[in-house]
Write a protein that holds these residues in place. Structure first.
Motif, PDB file in Angstrom:
ATOM      1  N   ASN A   1       0.840  -1.198   0.000  1.00 12.93           N
ATOM      2  CA  ASN A   1       0.000   0.000   0.000  1.00 12.93           C
ATOM      3  C   ASN A   1       0.877   1.250   0.000  1.00 12.93           C
ATOM      4  N   SER A   2       0.263   2.375  -0.312  1.00 14.61           N
ATOM      5  CA  SER A   2       0.971   3.663  -0.305  1.00 14.61           C
ATOM      6  C   SER A   2       2.274   3.583  -1.108  1.00 14.61           C
ATOM      7  N   LEU A   3       2.184   3.038  -2.272  1.00 11.37           N
ATOM      8  CA  LEU A   3       3.384   2.838  -3.090  1.00 11.37           C
ATOM      9  C   LEU A   3       3.982   4.165  -3.534  1.00 11.37           C
ATOM     10  N   LYS A   4       5.303   4.155  -3.616  1.00  6.59           N
ATOM     11  CA  LYS A   4       6.063   5.338  -4.003  1.00  6.59           C
ATOM     12  C   LYS A   4       6.864   5.032  -5.266  1.00  6.59           C
ATOM     13  N   PRO A   5       7.244   6.052  -6.009  1.00  2.00           N
ATOM     14  CA  PRO A   5       8.069   5.803  -7.204  1.00  2.00           C
ATOM     15  C   PRO A   5       9.351   5.027  -6.887  1.00  2.00           C
ATOM     16  N   GLU A   6       9.914   5.239  -5.709  1.00  2.68           N
ATOM     17  CA  GLU A   6      11.146   4.529  -5.346  1.00  2.68           C
ATOM     18  C   GLU A   6      10.904   3.054  -5.040  1.00  2.68           C
ATOM     19  N   ASP A   7       9.653   2.615  -5.022  1.00  2.00           N
ATOM     20  CA  ASP A   7       9.364   1.194  -4.884  1.00  2.00           C
ATOM     21  C   ASP A   7       9.457   0.464  -6.225  1.00  2.00           C
ATOM     22  N   THR A   8       9.676   1.192  -7.291  1.00  2.00           N
ATOM     23  CA  THR A   8       9.802   0.581  -8.610  1.00  2.00           C
ATOM     24  C   THR A   8      11.006  -0.348  -8.642  1.00  2.00           C
ATOM     25  N   ALA A   9      10.771  -1.606  -9.003  1.00  2.00           N
ATOM     26  CA  ALA A   9      11.824  -2.618  -9.008  1.00  2.00           C
ATOM     27  C   ALA A   9      11.236  -3.932  -9.526  1.00  2.00           C
ATOM     28  N   VAL A  10      12.119  -4.883  -9.732  1.00  2.00           N
ATOM     29  CA  VAL A  10      11.682  -6.259  -9.950  1.00  2.00           C
ATOM     30  C   VAL A  10      11.624  -6.932  -8.580  1.00  2.00           C
ATOM     31  N   TYR A  11      10.498  -7.540  -8.282  1.00  2.00           N
ATOM     32  CA  TYR A  11      10.287  -8.197  -6.997  1.00  2.00           C
ATOM     33  C   TYR A  11      10.403  -9.703  -7.183  1.00  2.00           C
ATOM     34  N   TYR A  12      11.239 -10.320  -6.347  1.00  2.00           N
ATOM     35  CA  TYR A  12      11.530 -11.736  -6.454  1.00  2.00           C
ATOM     36  C   TYR A  12      11.022 -12.479  -5.223  1.00  2.00           C
ATOM     37  N   CYS A  13      10.398 -13.605  -5.462  1.00  2.00           N
ATOM     38  CA  CYS A  13       9.981 -14.502  -4.392  1.00  2.00           C
ATOM     39  C   CYS A  13      11.158 -15.409  -4.036  1.00  2.00           C
TER      40      CYS A  13
END
Length: 119
Positions: free
Chosen positions: A83-95
């Motif tokens: 929630n409350s995502l920010k531009p700096e959260d942009t990334a590839v997310y890996y499990c």
């Protein structure tokens, strides 16, 4: 080996929400710690959140209450509510799955899902 199916990534505006899912097969899911790590261009991979087999969770410092990790052992799935995502959260997310007490780097990795936060 472990097979992963990751889903839920995409493009969202700042302040928006996404829910990532990672379904795993090929191992006894319930005995593994399950986590999410992310990597942005030009940066090192970093911890987002990890949940132990018993359910206790740890988060990266940048999360600050915005994300929640959970797991459903009956479905062999780990989730990340963001929630409350920010531009700096942009990334590839890996499990990631790894046995407790072992380095997460040597665990099993999903293929990654792109999260882009942009207006």
């Amino acid at each position: 080996q472990v097979q992963f199916v990751e889903s839920g990534g995409g493009v969202v505006q700042p302040g928006g929400s996404l829910r990532l899912s990672c379904a795993a097969s090929g191992r006894i899911f319930s005995i593994y710690a399950a986590g999410w790590y992310r990597q942005a261009p030009g940066k090192q991979r970093e911890l987002v959140a990890v949940i132990a087999s018993g359910g206790s969770a740890n988060y990266g410092d940048f999360v600050k209450g915005r994300f929640t990790i959970s797991r459903d052992n009956a479905k062999n799935t780990v989730y990340l509510q963001m929630n409350s995502l920010k531009p700096e959260d942009t990334a590839v997310y890996y499990c990631n799955l790894h046995l407790m007490g072992t380095p997460y780097e040597k665990g099993y990795w999903g293929q990654g899902t792109q999260v882009t936060v942009s207006s």
